[in-house]
Design a protein around this motif. Sequence first.
Motif, PDB file in Angstrom:
ATOM      1  N   GLY A 265      48.908  40.025 100.882  1.00  0.00           N
ATOM      2  CA  GLY A 265      47.977  41.001 101.438  1.00  0.00           C
ATOM      3  C   GLY A 265      47.237  41.702 100.324  1.00  0.00           C
ATOM      4  N   PHE A 266      46.299  42.524 100.711  1.00  0.00           N
ATOM      5  CA  PHE A 266      45.505  43.250  99.725  1.00  0.00           C
ATOM      6  C   PHE A 266      44.928  44.503 100.365  1.00  0.00           C
ATOM      7  CE2 PHE A 266      42.722  40.290 101.868  1.00  0.00           C
ATOM      8  CZ  PHE A 266      41.585  41.036 102.156  1.00  0.00           C
ATOM      9  N   SER A 267      44.503  45.423  99.527  1.00  0.00           N
ATOM     10  CA  SER A 267      43.793  46.603 100.008  1.00  0.00           C
ATOM     11  C   SER A 267      42.751  46.983  98.968  1.00  0.00           C
ATOM     12  CB  SER A 267      44.743  47.776 100.264  1.00  0.00           C
ATOM     13  OG  SER A 267      45.289  48.249  99.050  1.00  0.00           O
ATOM     14  N   ARG A 268      41.813  47.773  99.424  1.00  0.00           N
ATOM     15  CA  ARG A 268      40.765  48.218  98.510  1.00  0.00           C
ATOM     16  C   ARG A 268      40.320  49.612  98.912  1.00  0.00           C
ATOM     17  NH1 ARG A 268      34.954  47.115  97.718  1.00  0.00           N
ATOM     18  NH2 ARG A 268      34.630  47.432  95.495  1.00  0.00           N
ATOM     19  N   CYS A 269      40.153  50.463  97.912  1.00  0.00           N
ATOM     20  CA  CYS A 269      39.502  51.752  98.080  1.00  0.00           C
ATOM     21  C   CYS A 269      38.172  51.659  97.361  1.00  0.00           C
ATOM     22  CB  CYS A 269      40.335  52.883  97.462  1.00  0.00           C
ATOM     23  SG  CYS A 269      41.788  53.320  98.409  1.00  0.00           S
ATOM     24  N   GLU A 270      37.129  51.974  98.091  1.00  0.00           N
ATOM     25  CA  GLU A 270      35.788  51.915  97.508  1.00  0.00           C
ATOM     26  C   GLU A 270      35.198  53.313  97.503  1.00  0.00           C
ATOM     27  OE1 GLU A 270      31.608  49.456  97.946  1.00  0.00           O
ATOM     28  OE2 GLU A 270      33.075  49.354  99.570  1.00  0.00           O
ATOM     29  N   GLY A 271      34.881  53.780  96.303  1.00  0.00           N
ATOM     30  CA  GLY A 271      34.277  55.087  96.151  1.00  0.00           C
ATOM     31  C   GLY A 271      32.770  55.019  96.243  1.00  0.00           C
ATOM     32  N   ASN A 272      32.155  56.165  96.051  1.00  0.00           N
ATOM     33  CA  ASN A 272      30.712  56.285  96.169  1.00  0.00           C
ATOM     34  C   ASN A 272      30.189  57.022  94.946  1.00  0.00           C
ATOM     35  OD1 ASN A 272      28.032  57.076  97.065  1.00  0.00           O
ATOM     36  ND2 ASN A 272      28.747  56.562  99.123  1.00  0.00           N
ATOM     37  N   ALA A 273      29.110  56.519  94.365  1.00  0.00           N
ATOM     38  CA  ALA A 273      28.532  57.135  93.164  1.00  0.00           C
ATOM     39  C   ALA A 273      27.612  58.307  93.493  1.00  0.00           C
ATOM     40  CB  ALA A 273      27.766  56.087  92.367  1.00  0.00           C
ATOM     41  N   LEU A 274      27.242  58.459  94.753  1.00  0.00           N
ATOM     42  CA  LEU A 274      26.357  59.564  95.125  1.00  0.00           C
ATOM     43  C   LEU A 274      27.092  60.887  94.993  1.00  0.00           C
ATOM     44  CD1 LEU A 274      24.707  58.025  98.314  1.00  0.00           C
ATOM     45  CD2 LEU A 274      23.765  58.103  95.983  1.00  0.00           C
ATOM     46  N   ASN A 275      26.455  61.864  94.362  1.00  0.00           N
ATOM     47  CA  ASN A 275      27.101  63.145  94.097  1.00  0.00           C
ATOM     48  C   ASN A 275      27.647  63.812  95.352  1.00  0.00           C
ATOM     49  OD1 ASN A 275      26.917  63.249  91.304  1.00  0.00           O
ATOM     50  ND2 ASN A 275      24.824  64.021  91.370  1.00  0.00           N
ATOM     51  N   ARG A 276      26.937  63.715  96.449  1.00  0.00           N
ATOM     52  CA  ARG A 276      27.364  64.384  97.686  1.00  0.00           C
ATOM     53  C   ARG A 276      28.536  63.691  98.365  1.00  0.00           C
ATOM     54  NH1 ARG A 276      21.374  65.967 100.031  1.00  0.00           N
ATOM     55  NH2 ARG A 276      20.928  67.450  98.362  1.00  0.00           N
ATOM     56  N   MET A 277      28.858  62.487  97.919  1.00  0.00           N
ATOM     57  CA  MET A 277      29.932  61.728  98.563  1.00  0.00           C
ATOM     58  C   MET A 277      30.995  61.234  97.586  1.00  0.00           C
ATOM     59  SD  MET A 277      27.466  59.731 101.263  1.00  0.00           S
ATOM     60  CE  MET A 277      28.682  58.563 101.742  1.00  0.00           C
ATOM     61  N   LYS A 278      30.909  61.643  96.337  1.00  0.00           N
ATOM     62  CA  LYS A 278      31.838  61.112  95.342  1.00  0.00           C
ATOM     63  C   LYS A 278      33.261  61.665  95.472  1.00  0.00           C
ATOM     64  CE  LYS A 278      30.575  64.231  91.584  1.00  0.00           C
ATOM     65  NZ  LYS A 278      29.962  64.314  90.266  1.00  0.00           N
ATOM     66  N   HIS A 279      33.469  62.588  96.378  1.00  0.00           N
ATOM     67  CA  HIS A 279      34.806  63.154  96.607  1.00  0.00           C
ATOM     68  C   HIS A 279      35.652  62.302  97.549  1.00  0.00           C
ATOM     69  CE1 HIS A 279      32.420  64.488 100.023  1.00  0.00           C
ATOM     70  NE2 HIS A 279      33.557  64.711 100.679  1.00  0.00           N
ATOM     71  N   GLN A 280      35.078  61.197  98.063  1.00  0.00           N
ATOM     72  CA  GLN A 280      35.791  60.413  99.064  1.00  0.00           C
ATOM     73  C   GLN A 280      35.777  58.923  98.753  1.00  0.00           C
ATOM     74  OE1 GLN A 280      33.862  60.688 102.919  1.00  0.00           O
ATOM     75  NE2 GLN A 280      31.907  61.143 101.929  1.00  0.00           N
ATOM     76  N   VAL A 281      36.749  58.204  99.340  1.00  0.00           N
ATOM     77  CA  VAL A 281      36.821  56.753  99.237  1.00  0.00           C
ATOM     78  C   VAL A 281      37.053  56.172 100.625  1.00  0.00           C
ATOM     79  CG1 VAL A 281      37.649  56.684  96.839  1.00  0.00           C
ATOM     80  CG2 VAL A 281      39.307  56.742  98.706  1.00  0.00           C
ATOM     81  N   GLU A 282      36.651  54.913 100.785  1.00  0.00           N
ATOM     82  CA  GLU A 282      36.856  54.166 102.028  1.00  0.00           C
ATOM     83  C   GLU A 282      37.993  53.181 101.800  1.00  0.00           C
ATOM     84  OE1 GLU A 282      35.721  53.145 106.032  1.00  0.00           O
ATOM     85  OE2 GLU A 282      34.801  54.674 104.754  1.00  0.00           O
ATOM     86  N   PHE A 283      39.002  53.198 102.671  1.00  0.00           N
ATOM     87  CA  PHE A 283      40.169  52.330 102.554  1.00  0.00           C
ATOM     88  C   PHE A 283      40.076  51.177 103.538  1.00  0.00           C
ATOM     89  CE2 PHE A 283      44.414  51.144 104.103  1.00  0.00           C
ATOM     90  CZ  PHE A 283      45.022  50.772 102.914  1.00  0.00           C
ATOM     91  N   GLY A 284      40.460  49.987 103.082  1.00  0.00           N
ATOM     92  CA  GLY A 284      40.570  48.808 103.938  1.00  0.00           C
ATOM     93  C   GLY A 284      41.769  47.986 103.506  1.00  0.00           C
ATOM     94  N   VAL A 285      42.384  47.287 104.447  1.00  0.00           N
ATOM     95  CA  VAL A 285      43.610  46.544 104.150  1.00  0.00           C
ATOM     96  C   VAL A 285      43.693  45.291 105.016  1.00  0.00           C
ATOM     97  CG1 VAL A 285      44.974  47.853 105.853  1.00  0.00           C
ATOM     98  CG2 VAL A 285      46.129  46.797 103.891  1.00  0.00           C
ATOM     99  N   GLY A 286      44.386  44.282 104.500  1.00  0.00           N
ATOM    100  CA  GLY A 286      44.674  43.071 105.262  1.00  0.00           C
ATOM    101  C   GLY A 286      45.980  42.468 104.780  1.00  0.00           C
TER     102      GLY A 286
END
Length: 180
Positions: free
Chosen positions: A82-103
């Motif tokens: 299996g694997f997972s990924r957290c993808e962050g955001n370079a935009l200043n207004r959104m750089k405090h968060q990440v999107e999680f996905g898993v399989g």
Amino acid sequence: MQLAKQSFQVKGLDYSIRSAETRDAAQLAKVRLQIDGETENMDRERGEAYLDQAAFERLIAEDAKSVRDLFLVAEVNGHIAGFSRCEGNALNRMKHQVEFGVGVLQQFWGYGIGRKLLETSLHWADGNGFKKVNLKVLNSNKKAVELYRQCGFEVEGVLKMDKYLADGNYHDTVMMGRIR
């Protein structure tokens, strides 16, 4: 970003969670394709938005250099389960968060691999100053929704009739977030 390898034993299964490496790319292409064919809980049907070995090599290399992204694999006897990924955001207004996905491959469901991938990702996110982790999950995937709730996620919204599945029905997607 790269994390150290962690080992676990659950119900007699030994597995490890570690950062993805470029040598994993060929296996990841096959595993992602297999997972997409084993469950309708993913966004894609088998073969859609296919990532080949070269695409995974690029993604892994980029994530390894980034402080905003984390790509993990679960390994059983030298094979990716299996694997997972957290993808962050370079935009200043959104750089405090990440999107999680898993399989996770279906043969390894029930061993806590998805939970360990999630917990490792949350620990990484907290330790790196992220305030929020987001994810999307099919409303019909009750086990996943419950796992996310147990790990501190709350429902933030529902996308009605978001996915059309093989049963001939439209299904809702739940948007969940965990705020630190």
